[in-house]
Design an enzyme around this catalytic site. Structure first.
Site, PDB file in Angstrom:
ATOM      1  N   CYS A 149       0.856  -1.171   0.000  1.00 17.15           N
ATOM      2  CA  CYS A 149       0.000   0.000   0.000  1.00 17.15           C
ATOM      3  C   CYS A 149       0.898   1.229   0.000  1.00 17.15           C
ATOM      4  CB  CYS A 149      -0.940  -0.024   1.207  1.00 17.15           C
ATOM      5  SG  CYS A 149      -2.277   1.191   1.090  1.00 17.15           S
ATOM      6  N   CYS A 150       0.360   2.389   0.344  1.00 14.47           N
ATOM      7  CA  CYS A 150       1.132   3.613   0.168  1.00 14.47           C
ATOM      8  C   CYS A 150       1.789   4.109   1.435  1.00 14.47           C
ATOM      9  CB  CYS A 150       0.248   4.719  -0.410  1.00 14.47           C
ATOM     10  SG  CYS A 150      -1.179   5.092   0.630  1.00 14.47           S
ATOM     11  N   GLY A 151       1.459   3.555   2.592  1.00 11.44           N
ATOM     12  CA  GLY A 151       1.866   4.182   3.832  1.00 11.44           C
ATOM     13  C   GLY A 151       3.359   4.354   4.027  1.00 11.44           C
ATOM     14  N   LYS A 152       4.162   3.326   3.761  1.00  2.98           N
ATOM     15  CA  LYS A 152       5.586   3.402   4.033  1.00  2.98           C
ATOM     16  C   LYS A 152       6.386   3.887   2.837  1.00  2.98           C
ATOM     17  CE  LYS A 152       5.887  -0.163   7.608  1.00  2.98           C
ATOM     18  NZ  LYS A 152       6.392   0.711   8.661  1.00  2.98           N
ATOM     19  N   SER A 153       5.731   4.127   1.715  1.00  7.17           N
ATOM     20  CA  SER A 153       6.494   4.403   0.502  1.00  7.17           C
ATOM     21  C   SER A 153       6.669   5.883   0.218  1.00  7.17           C
ATOM     22  CB  SER A 153       5.813   3.742  -0.701  1.00  7.17           C
ATOM     23  OG  SER A 153       4.519   4.260  -0.893  1.00  7.17           O
TER      24      SER A 153
END
Length: 274
Positions: free
Chosen positions: A106-110
């Site tokens: 998903c997008c959280g850590k990227s």
């Protein structure tokens, strides 16, 4: 695709208060650690299909390569979850323990990762391609029809490259960013011309997604989902037409409406209550 990206999992399904044992189809995900010239670079959590496309597109998106032939060798050990890539030039990106990259599905850590290379890889798109409203609807219908893995699992994203009339190639992954990287990799490997192409997408139009489309160099993005405000600000600045909520013969054009022929802002647009 020559492999599936799902497994069956036994679940208890409730119909009201009545439980039933069933086998549910679940999307799979696996970590893939990327080694560049023998140096650990990133770990991507992804679906294990079209991995070479994923790697090529990912490296291009991050500014590590510009062309497919910048890579001298590429091998993937799926059993151990490693990809070994050798480049023509030495790796110039400096890393330390506090900046190790982990790219989630998903997008959280990227977010931190994507912002590090955007200055040199994001570009303003000056495409003159136009598309009709009906062609937008048709392309999204084609994406939906081809989304076999989504119909089976409900747990993957799809990205496709198309002309205004038909889908040319399509990729699937648990991560919407990964699906776009797979498309980018296919473009570079096959040297596909982009002047007459659009991106058709299943996921939310976030800032990271918009930047990837900018790096690919395509001026029209169609999505069945919603945008974010930062995504739209970037789209407006980078010259990209963003169309969201393309479904059931309805859609919203958010930026650079001039490429949508029947949505020319100077011709016959009605407002609510007209």
């Amino acid at each position: 695709m020559n492999k599936t990206i799902h497994k069956e999992w036994e679940i208890v399904r409730f119909d009201g208060n009545t439980p039933f044992l069933e086998d549910e189809v679940i999307a799979t995900e696996s970590p893939l650690t990327v080694m560049l010239n023998g140096q650990e670079f990133a770990t991507i959590v992804c679906s294990t299909t079209d991995l070479e496309d994923l790697l090529v597109g990912f490296l291009a998106s991050e500014g590590v390569i510009r062309f497919y032939n910048d890579i001298t060798s590429l091998s993937i050990d799926e059993a151990l979850g490693f990809a070994h890539v050798e480049l023509k030039k030495p790796l110039t990106i400096v890393q330390n323990d506090s900046s190790k990259r982990f790219i989630g599905s998903c997008c959280g850590k990227s977010r931190q990762f994507y912002f590090q290379s955007d200055v040199k890889t994001a570009k303003t798109v000056r495409s003159r391609l136009e598309i009709t409203v009906d062609q937008c609807y048709s392309l999204m219908d084609q994406l939906q029809e081809k989304s076999i893995q989504f119909k089976e699992t409900g747990g993957v994203h799809n990205a496709a490259l198309g002309s205004v009339d038909e889908i040319v190639t399509m990729r699937t992954d648990i991560g919407r960013h990964n699906a776009l990287d797979k498309i980018y990799g296919d473009i570079l490997k096959n040297q596909r011309p982009l002047k007459d192409k659009v991106i058709i997408f299943s996921g939310r139009i976030s800032s990271e997604v918009l930047l990837k489309v900018s790096k690919i160099g395509i001026g029209i993005l169609l999505s069945k989902s919603a945008p974010t405000d930062l995504g739209l600000k970037l789209a407006d600045d980078l010259g990209i037409t963003t169309v969201g909520f393309v479904r059931n013969n309805k859609m919203n054009v958010y930026t650079h409406q001039e490429r949508i022929i029947e949505a020319n802002p100077y011709h016959n647009i009605s407002t609510v209550g007209d």
